[in-house]
Structure formats: structure tokens, C-alpha cells
Design a protein around this motif. Structure first.
Motif, short mmCIF file in Angstrom:
data_model
loop_
_atom_site.label_atom_id
_atom_site.label_comp_id
_atom_site.label_asym_id
_atom_site.label_seq_id
_atom_site.Cartn_x
_atom_site.Cartn_y
_atom_site.Cartn_z
N UNK A 162 0.80 -1.23 0.00
CA UNK A 162 0.00 0.00 0.00
C UNK A 162 0.83 1.28 0.00
N UNK A 163 1.94 1.27 0.75
CA UNK A 163 2.76 2.49 0.83
C UNK A 163 3.37 2.81 -0.52
N UNK A 164 3.86 1.77 -1.19
CA UNK A 164 4.48 1.93 -2.51
C UNK A 164 3.43 2.39 -3.52
N UNK A 165 2.25 1.82 -3.38
CA UNK A 165 1.14 2.18 -4.29
C UNK A 165 0.84 3.68 -4.16
N UNK A 166 0.66 4.12 -2.92
CA UNK A 166 0.35 5.54 -2.70
C UNK A 166 1.49 6.42 -3.20
N UNK A 167 2.72 5.98 -2.95
CA UNK A 167 3.87 6.79 -3.36
C UNK A 167 3.85 7.02 -4.86
N UNK A 168 3.68 5.97 -5.63
CA UNK A 168 3.70 6.09 -7.09
C UNK A 168 2.48 6.84 -7.62
N UNK A 169 1.31 6.59 -7.04
CA UNK A 169 0.12 7.30 -7.50
C UNK A 169 0.24 8.79 -7.22
N UNK A 170 0.87 9.12 -6.09
CA UNK A 170 1.04 10.53 -5.77
C UNK A 170 1.98 11.19 -6.77
N UNK A 171 3.04 10.49 -7.12
CA UNK A 171 3.95 11.02 -8.15
C UNK A 171 3.19 11.20 -9.46
N UNK A 172 2.40 10.20 -9.81
CA UNK A 172 1.65 10.29 -11.06
C UNK A 172 0.69 11.47 -11.04
N UNK A 173 0.02 11.66 -9.90
CA UNK A 173 -0.92 12.78 -9.79
C UNK A 173 -0.20 14.10 -9.92
N UNK A 174 0.96 14.20 -9.29
CA UNK A 174 1.75 15.43 -9.39
C UNK A 174 2.17 15.69 -10.82
N UNK A 175 2.32 14.61 -11.58
CA UNK A 175 2.69 14.75 -13.00
C UNK A 175 1.47 14.93 -13.89
N UNK A 220 -1.50 13.09 -14.02
CA UNK A 220 -2.23 11.92 -14.51
C UNK A 220 -3.58 11.80 -13.78
N UNK A 221 -4.70 12.09 -14.51
CA UNK A 221 -6.01 12.16 -13.83
C UNK A 221 -6.48 10.83 -13.25
N UNK A 222 -6.13 9.70 -13.87
CA UNK A 222 -6.57 8.41 -13.33
C UNK A 222 -5.91 8.16 -11.97
N UNK A 223 -4.69 8.64 -11.80
CA UNK A 223 -4.01 8.49 -10.51
C UNK A 223 -4.66 9.39 -9.46
N UNK A 277 -9.18 15.55 -10.59
CA UNK A 277 -9.44 14.63 -11.71
C UNK A 277 -10.63 15.11 -12.52
N UNK A 278 -11.62 15.69 -11.84
CA UNK A 278 -12.81 16.20 -12.53
C UNK A 278 -12.45 17.38 -13.43
N UNK A 279 -11.54 18.22 -12.96
CA UNK A 279 -11.10 19.35 -13.79
C UNK A 279 -10.44 18.85 -15.06
N UNK A 280 -9.80 17.71 -14.98
CA UNK A 280 -9.20 17.11 -16.17
C UNK A 280 -10.22 16.31 -16.98
N UNK A 281 -11.48 16.40 -16.56
CA UNK A 281 -12.61 15.79 -17.26
C UNK A 281 -12.62 14.27 -17.24
N UNK A 282 -12.10 13.66 -16.17
CA UNK A 282 -12.23 12.22 -16.03
C UNK A 282 -13.69 11.92 -15.67
N UNK A 283 -14.41 11.21 -16.55
CA UNK A 283 -15.83 10.99 -16.30
C UNK A 283 -16.13 10.33 -14.95
N UNK A 284 -15.27 9.38 -14.54
CA UNK A 284 -15.53 8.69 -13.27
C UNK A 284 -15.48 9.67 -12.10
#
Lengths: 730, 170
Positions: B76-89, B91-94, B122-129
Motif C-alpha cells: 500500500x505504501x508503494x502504491x500511494x507513493x507512485x500514484x502521488x507522483x503520477x498525480x503530481x505529474x 495523470x487524472x486516473x491516478x 481529476x474532474x477538472x481534467x474531465x475524467x468521467x468517473x
């Protein structure tokens, strides 16, 4: 050579605008506007240098056939949308800016059931403009671009409704020129016929207007203003509408097409050049097929204003955190890109884009000071806060004109919503088409011999869910067989959930009575705007999926003698995904605990079998679902976007409608009895209780859901719900 | 260039109907495409996929960081770490998955406000979900929001419209 050819093409295309009683050069408008004065003959005194003109550019975009303020699926008024209200803003803006052009940015002819009605159900004849074009003609639009959705019904249809002849392979559009359609020119600069290498629409157009200018001595006089337009559709139309366009047309980007067209328009005397782009802003490295090229278009020299669209946003918007409006060279407060005024007017008629440009005649040309242009997107509705309309707290628009909401919020509570009045001239123009669409929505597309409800979805009723699963599974299975041979041997399941299970009260359930099933019933059966997604999962993934869904239920203590709630209030019914497949079976054991916070669900799914055999953790399945679930909606473990094998273009609702049309005689036996899941039976010392609609008891008897009894006609919540017990004893 | 083109073809075919709209012909895009191909291959090659994604993530790819996040299912920690990096970059799905994580307290402390912030991003990036999540939250009064039918309807409309032009799949 290209310039000359393009002029010829433009002239031919313009001449092909059927019953366009308004010529383009010079323009004499049609419709309910005061006629312009005739163009000044050469003998008129020259316009003195220093004469000024305020010129308005009004934009609508992404109307998607929302003419009336109406939701055809719900068969109810919806005042938050509709050209009939944008029309009021248009009239007000024209009163404020009598020298103006009204422009539409495409995605006009497709979107609501009205569009399907006119394209597919009761196809509009050559003798009638489309309903939305009728209204746009009456409103006196000056010019329109073409969006990607214009191509959804194919080139033959598009040719007819725009009365344009396309010289392309495989489609005979010669009769289209004689058809009724828009009385304004339609422009498309970047879509070309493969057969001829010519643009299929006029690639540019000049609208000539007589304008009232102010001379330096303060007097008013008429002058002629030529406004040039170019317009772009997203290059990816050739992929999105591959079935109509592949091998027939090709597209180019703005960098390849705009400069020559700007030069052409200037050579033809355009005083202003306005670029219409059915796209937003993106500063990714340029490629001709980039979806949103507005940022690059604004940087093409010689463009005075850019009209944006396609994405749903409102621009300018000082508070926006949208990535596309926070790019370099984008001024999201004032409304400009690379110093060029730009506006994006949302969708479905919710906003009107307004630019007020200040032009000065320098003796030989009109000059435009971008810094003096005021740009805003005006909404047809707004919310009140402390007695003020949020859209115009000063009571005026940015231009200083009185806004229609100025006093509308006086005395109203916070969060009250106020709307402009609908323009009363619009509804009568489309009454026939509007009523025809309503009739179509109400006309049965099938029948059901059983009432399809979600009253008892939480205790095993599948009547409103199974048909959705059947439609989704059939659709995905067909796609996989055709296109994903590597998966063709895998079983295809489907999951869906009861979208309405009483959270708001006794009326908050899906309920389709036995008898005719019409399109509005299908919209009740499939509530959300979703597209079909297929995921590939293992048996372990599937079990985890069903474990998470089983969080719907509280933990039951069999020894407790007092009433225990069946439902876990922290888990919404719309996440209670169920399979309804006669070959798949599982039990949900609600004596097992809910997991600690943040931990995955486990321990409740028992005896999970496929075709009578226990499912192995590594066995593979394809599961049809929707974009929300597949992307991670609801937080189902392992469903995070990475398992998607197919993201369909079709909505789940449309897939359901098509399935019912193809299998119109729904029966409980075939479409409402596949109960894949049961509670693990357990003797309980007390009642296990749940709330549902008063009609649930009768529904239980009709669907043979055993063990349901009503404890109280009113559960005391004040929400029109009754209290029931479920007997889980073996 | 030829290699990158070949990789892109694999990625396109592996992605089914989804067009890869960010067609940037450079090494990072090619590495990412190879990662996807390994992930979606029959049979799937997870170690290979991870290696490609790691390489592309090193080069700054948000999509690669997203994949490393979702592939770190058991950590879980690794998952959050990478998703946070992706979000900072960007990536709306992250962003959306992080919204889920903060909502349920999976790998991070439960925090409705942070969940809402990620969903909004993510909504601002128009991710429908994400738009749909906000619509549902306003309809039922979730995530600490007061029920607001007008906002629910607004987000519902935006979700429907965004289905047409969602952010590209990572």
C-alpha cells in the motif's frame, strides 16, 4: 495555386448552400433582425481615420440538439439547458452590441433523443431543415463551424442536413444541395476528400456586415466590415467515426491549414479574421492530429479572435483550475491565448460566449486592440448568495451591460437558482419535432411480463438488473469475438448494480410496470451516463469484486434477539454489483464481519462456482461493466483502469435500448430469474430488518423472493418507506 | 524512430478501441508502450512491464508512475507513493485512485477533504468517473458535502459530456 483553387471551392461551396437567401458577399441577413442598410456605393465619403466601432462576437458551442429546456429520458423540463434560453441572452447581447456576429462552434446536430429521432427514427426529409437549424435560422446565425459529432450519422446525412455536396467516394450527395438547411454558411478548414484533395465544406468564408461606426466628431454613420472565418474540427474524427470516414476523408492540423487561409481571407479584404475551433487548449508538442489545437491556432499570425469548444469548460474563468486554462500564454481572467481574445461557451446552451472588440479605423484598415477586448461567458442560470446572483454580483456583465439576473435574487435564500426566461419564439418552431420525440420516447420498444423493480435488489431481486447484464454481456461478447480473438475462449460475465435502492425514499427505486417497455423505462433501468467497458479479471479478482459488493450488508449476529439492520448504511446501493448469470453461483455470508477501515473485504463470499465447479483464483473471465467501475469508481480492489480490455464508444443505456429492441418480449423466466447469489442461510434469534417501498411485499410474492414479511407500513423515517424483515433460516 | 513506431502499433492494438492520443514519438513514449504491451500481453509479463514502467517513470512519465502504482497492489505504501507522483505529474486516473484511497483509508489515513480535492482535480481534467463521483456525492450528501441537487445535476451533465473527450488512458 492553392489560394485560387480554394477561392473557387469556397465560392462553389457557398453557392451550394441551397436556399440560403442571405448571400455572403455582401451579406443581407434573414430572420427577425432589422435589415442592414445597403452597402455604401463607391461615391460615399471615405471613413475618417479615428472612427471607432465596438464589434461583438457571440458564440454558442456543443449545443448537441438541446433546443428546448427538456430532458427526453426523464420526460421533464430541465431549465438548466437549452438554446431557447441562450436565445434570450443572444437577443440581449445584440441589443447591447448591435454590430455583432453570432457564431456556432459545432457538435450541433447530435446529442439528445431528438437528434436520433430526426436522424434514425423519423428521418428528416430533404424538405425540412433540422429542428435545431430551424431555430438557428430564425435566430439569424451568421456562420457556423463543424464539430466531430456532425459526422456521427454519416456523410450522406450530414450532406443532406447541411445541403452540401461532398465529392467523396462511396457517398452520392448530389441531391443534398437542393435540400433545406442552414441559411448561414458552414465552414470547415481541415477536412478533405480523399478523392479530390479538396475540403468537403467551404474552408473559409467572409461575412460582410454593414456596421454603425462612430466618427471622430461623435457622429454615427454606416460602414462595411468584412469578417473572415476559418473553422477546425478535431483531426481524430477519422478514428472516432472510422466507419463513415476511413478512406473517404482525411484531416490536417491548424499549422498546416490556417496560415494559407488567413492569407486568403486577408487577400479578399477581410478586416477581421476569426478562427472557430472545435477544440480546447493543449500545449503538448504540436502534432497534426493533436485533439485540442486552440493554443496553437491562437499563435497563427493574423488571427484576431479564437472561438473554442469541444471540452466542457467555460473560458474565461478566473477561478478555473482546469489544466488547459493554466497553460503559459493563457489569460484565464481576461480571456486570451497568446494575446488573442478567446472564449469557450460550455455546452448544451448553458452559456453564451461574448466578445466585445474595440476597432479603430486608421484610414486604410481597421485595427483591433486585443487589450481593449472584453470577453465573457454568460450563463443562462445562476445561483444566489446573500441576495446576489453569483454570475453578476454587480448587476452587470463585464461589458457594463445590465445582466438579466440583476434583481432576480432579491429576497431569495442562498443556493436558490434563477434562470433567464426562455425566448418564446423558439418552442413553436420545433413543436412537431419535440412532440414527435416525446412520443417516440414513450412508444414501447418491447414488453415485459413482469414488473422490473429494485425494491428487493438488496435481498436477491434481479428483475431490474438482469436485463442490463444481458445487454452488456451480449455486446461485449460480440465485440470480443469480432475483434479480440486472443480472448475469444474466455467466458463473458457482466455485473451491474441497482442504481436506485431507496436512499432518497419510497420513490427512489427503479420501477418499470409490466406491459410496454419504452425508452424512458430503459433510462430508468440504466440511470447514469456511462460507456460500456470490459475488463479481464482472474477468479481471485472476481471474488474480491464480489466481496467488496458484499460490504452492502451489515454483520448479523445470529444470537441477537433484537432487530438488526440488514444494510450497512456506509455502503451505497449503487455499488452493490451483482452477477445475474445462470452459470455463476455464490453465497453471501453476512454473519461474517466487515473489515477494519482501509482493509480489503474478505470472508463473505462462499461457494463461488462457474458451471458448477469452484472457481480457481487464476481462472480468467471477461466482465462487462462500465467506465465508472472499470476506472476505479467505488474503490473495488484491482479495478483501477489497468484491467480494461475494451472501452466501448456506446453508452450502457444505448446498449440496453438496442438489446431490448432486439429481444422485445421480456419475461421473468428469461430476463428476471437468474439469481446468481443467495444469502448463506442462518437461523437468527431476532429480526433482520430493512426498509423498502410499500410495494415491496407484493413484489416479493411476484418474484418468489421467500422469507420477506412486512413489520411496519411506515419505518418512521418520514421517507415513505415501510419496514420489512427477511428470514434467513434454512 | 522505427522502433518507437512499432512499439506504438503494439500499444494501439493492445488498447483495443482506445486511441493513444498523445502520440509523442520519443523514447519515453516507446518505453511506456512496451510496458503496456507486456502488461496486456497474452500471457502477461509483469516483471518486464514493471521494468519498462520504471524506466519511463524515471524519465518523468506520469502514466508510467500510475502503472507502477496500480501494479504495487500488495504494497500500500508503494502504491500511494507512485500514484502521488503520477498525480503530481498530471495523470487524472491516478488523482482519482488517490481520491478513493483517502476516502476509504486504504494505505493512507481516511480524509474526506483530501479525497474531495483529488476527485475535484481529476474532474477538472474531465475524467468521467471523477465527475460522476462528485455528482453522486452531491446527490446523496457524501464526503462531507451537503446534498445539492443542482450541483449533482451539473456534475452529471459534465460526466455525460466528458465521456466524449475523456483524458487519454494512461
Amino acid at each position: 495555386m492553392f489560394l485560387r483553387r480554394s477561392i473557387v471551392v469556397a465560392a462553389l461551396a457557398l453557392a451550394a448552400c441551397g436556399d440560403n437567401t442571405r448571400a455572403i458577399e455582401p451579406a443581407t441577413p434573414d430572420g427577425p433582425r432589422p435589415p442592414d442598410a445597403p452597402s455604401q456605393p463607391d461615391a460615399a465619403p471615405p471613413l475618417p481615420a479615428g472612427s471607432t466601432l465596438t464589434f461583438g462576437v457571440l458564440e454558442t458551442t456543443d449545443l448537441h440538439t438541446n433546443v428546448r429546456a427538456y430532458d427526453y429520458f426523464k420526460l421533464a423540463e430541465d431549465k438548466s439547458i437549452g438554446l431557447e434560453r441562450t436565445a434570450t441572452l443572444i437577443a440581449q447581447a445584440r441589443a447591447e452590441l448591435p454590430n455583432s456576429v453570432l457564431v456556432d462552434n459545432g457538435d450541433t446536430i447530435q446529442g439528445t433523443v431528438l437528434a436520433d429521432y430526426q436522424a434514425l427514427i423519423a428521418p428528416v426529409g430533404c424538405d425540412q431543415p433540422l429542428a435545431i437549424y430551424k431555430v438557428m435560422n430564425a435566430l439569424g446565425y451568421d456562420v457556423a463551424g463543424i464539430g466531430n459529432h456532425e459526422f456521427n450519422y454519416g456523410l450522406g446525412y450530414l450532406a443532406q442536413v447541411t445541403h452540401t455536396a461532398f465529392d467523396v467516394t462511396g457517398v452520392n450527395t448530389s441531391g443534398a444541395v437542393a435540400c433545406k438547411g442552414p441559411t448561414f454558411p458552414q465552414v470547415l478548414s481541415n477536412v478533405f476528400s480523399k478523392k479530390t484533395d479538396q475540403p468537403i465544406f467551404a474552408p473559409d468564408a467572409i461575412v460582410t456586415r454593414t456596421v454603425r461606426v462612430t466618427t471622430p466628431d461623435g457622429q454615427q454613420r454606416d460602414a462595411t466590415l468584412k469578417v473572415g472565418f476559418l473553422a477546425f474540427a478535431p483531426p481524430a474524427i477519422v478514428t472516432w467515426d472510422k466507419r463513415w470516414l476511413d478512406g473517404v476523408v482525411y484531416t490536417k492540423g491548424v499549422q498546416e491549414t490556417a496560415p494559407a487561409l488567413v492569407a486568403d481571407l486577408r487577400a479578399r479584404g477581410a478586416d477581421l479574421v476569426i478562427a472557430i475551433i472545435h477544440g480546447g487548449l493543449d500545449n503538448k508538442p504540436y502534432a497534426p492530429e493533436l485533439e485540442n489545437q486552440g493554443w496553437y491556432l491562437a499563435q497563427v499570425p493574423g488571427i484576431d479572435a479564437v472561438l473554442l469548444g469541444h471540452s466542457h469548460q467555460v473560458f474565461p474563468n478566473a477561478a478555473s483550475t482546469a489544466p488547459q486554462f493554466n497553460l503559459p500564454m493563457v489569460d484565464k481572467a481576461l480571456g486570451s491565448v497568446a494575446g488573442v481574445p478567446a472564449v469557450m461557451a460550455n455546452f448544451w446552451g448553458q452559456h453564451l460566449g461574448v466578445m466585445a472588440m474595440h476597432l479603430t479605423w486608421d484610414g486604410t484598415a481597421w485595427t483591433h486592440d486585443p487589450a481593449a477586448t472584453i470577453v465573457e461567458a454568460r450563463p443562462i442560470a445562476t445561483t444566489c448568495k446573500t441576495g446576489q446572483p453569483l454570475a453578476c454580483t454587480t448587476g452587470t456583465w463585464a461589458t457594463g451591460a445590465t445582466c438579466p439576473f440583476a434583481t432576480a435574487c432579491t429576497g431569495l435564500a442562498d443556493k436558490a437558482k434563477v434562470y433567464v426566461d426562455a425566448d418564446p419564439s423558439v418552442a413553436p418552431l420545433v413543436e412537431t419535432e419535440h412532440q414527435g420525440t416525446i412520443t417516440y420516447v414513450k412508444t414501447p420498444i418491447g414488453t415485459t411480463d413482469f414488473a422490473m423493480t429494485t425494491y428487493l435488489a438488496d435481498v436477491g431481486e434481479v428483475g431490474a438488473i438482469q436485463i442490463v447484464n444481458q445487454a452488456q454481456a451480449a455486446y461485449v461478447a460480440a465485440y470480443v469475438q469480432q475483434n479480440l480473438p486472443q480472448y475469444a475462449a474466455l467466458p463473458v460475465l457482466s455485473v451491474s448494480a441497482p442504481f436506485k435502492s431507496g436512499f432518497q425514499g419510497g420513490n427512489d427505486y427503479t420501477s418499470v410496470a409490466a406491459g410496454g417497455v419504452a425508452i424512458n423505462n430503459a433510462a430508468d433501468l440504466y440511470l447514469y451516463a456511462n460507456t460500456v467497458y470490459a475488463v479481464k479479471v482472474t477468479g481471485a479478482d472476481l471474488k474480491a469484486w464480489l466481496e467488496t459488493a458484499a460490504l452492502r450488508f451489515a454483520q448479523i449476529d445470529p444470537t441477537k434477539t433484537t432487530d438488526q439492520p440488514l444494510i450497512n448504511p456506509g455502503f451505497p446501493g449503487y455499488n452493490f454489483d451483482v452477477v445475474t448469470d445462470p452459470d455463476l453461483s455464490y453465497e453471501i455470508d453476512i454473519t461474517q464481519p466487515l473489515p477494519p477501515m482501509g482493509q480489503p473485504a474478505s470472508g463473505r463470499i462462499k461457494n463461488l462456482t462457474w458451471k458448477g465447479q469452484p472457481i480457481s483464483p487464476t481462472q480468467e473471465f471477461i466482465v462487462a461493466t462500465n467506465n465508472y467501475r472499470a476506472s476505479g469508481g467505488g474503490g473495488f480492489p484491482g479495478l483501477d483502469g489497468s484491467k480494461t480490455i475494451y472501452a466501448a464508444p456506446d453508452t450502457n443505456r444505448d446498449v440496453l435500448i438496442a438489446y431490448i429492441k432486439a429481444h422485445p418480449s421480456l419475461t421473468r423466466a428469461a430476463n428476471g430469474a437468474a439469481r446468481s447469489w443467495h444469502f448463506t442461510r442462518v437461523e437468527t434469534a431476532g429480526n433482520v430488518v430493512f426498509s423498502s417501498a410499500p410495494a415491496a411485499l407484493a413484489a416479493a410474492q411476484a418474484s418468489s423472493i421467500a422469507g420477506i414479511s412486512q413489520l411496519a407500513a411506515d419505518d418512521g423515517s418520514g421517507k415513505g418507506l415501510a419496514l420489512y424483515a427477511i428470514d434467513l433460516a434454512p | 524512430m522505427k522502433y518507437a513506431g512499432f512499439a506504438l502499433v503494439i500499444a494501439l492494438s493492445a488498447c483495443g478501441e482506445r486511441t493513444v492520443s498523445t502520440v509523442v514519438p520519443d523514447d519515453t513514449a516507446a518505453t511506456l508502450a512496451l510496458g503496456r504491451a507486456a502488461l496486456h500481453g497474452q500471457p502477461r509479463d509483469l516483471p518486464r512491464a514493471r521494468a519498462y514502467f520504471a524506466r519511463a517513470a524515471q524519465d518523468g512519465s506520469g502514466a508510467a508512475a500510475y502503472y507502477l502504482g496500480v501494479l504495487a497492489e500488495r504494497d500500500p505504501a508503494e502504491r500511494i507513493r507512485w500514484l502521488t507522483i503520477a498525480a503530481e505529474r498530471g495523470e487524472p486516473h491516478a488523482m482519482f485512485l488517490l481520491g478513493n484511497a483517502y476516502r476509504s483509508g486504504a494505505g493512507v489515513p481516511r480524509d474526506d477533504a483530501r479525497a474531495l480535492a483529488y476527485y475535484a482535480q481529476a474532474a477538472e481534467a474531465e475524467l468521467p468517473a471523477a465527475l460522476q463521483t462528485l455528482a453522486m456525492a452531491y446527490r446523496s450528501g457524501e464526503l462531507g458535502l451537503a446534498p445539492d441537487e443542482d450541483e449533482a445535476r451539473r456534475y452529471e451533465m459534465e460526466a455525460g459530456h466528458a465521456l466524449d473527450h475523456p483524458p487519454p488512458e494512461p
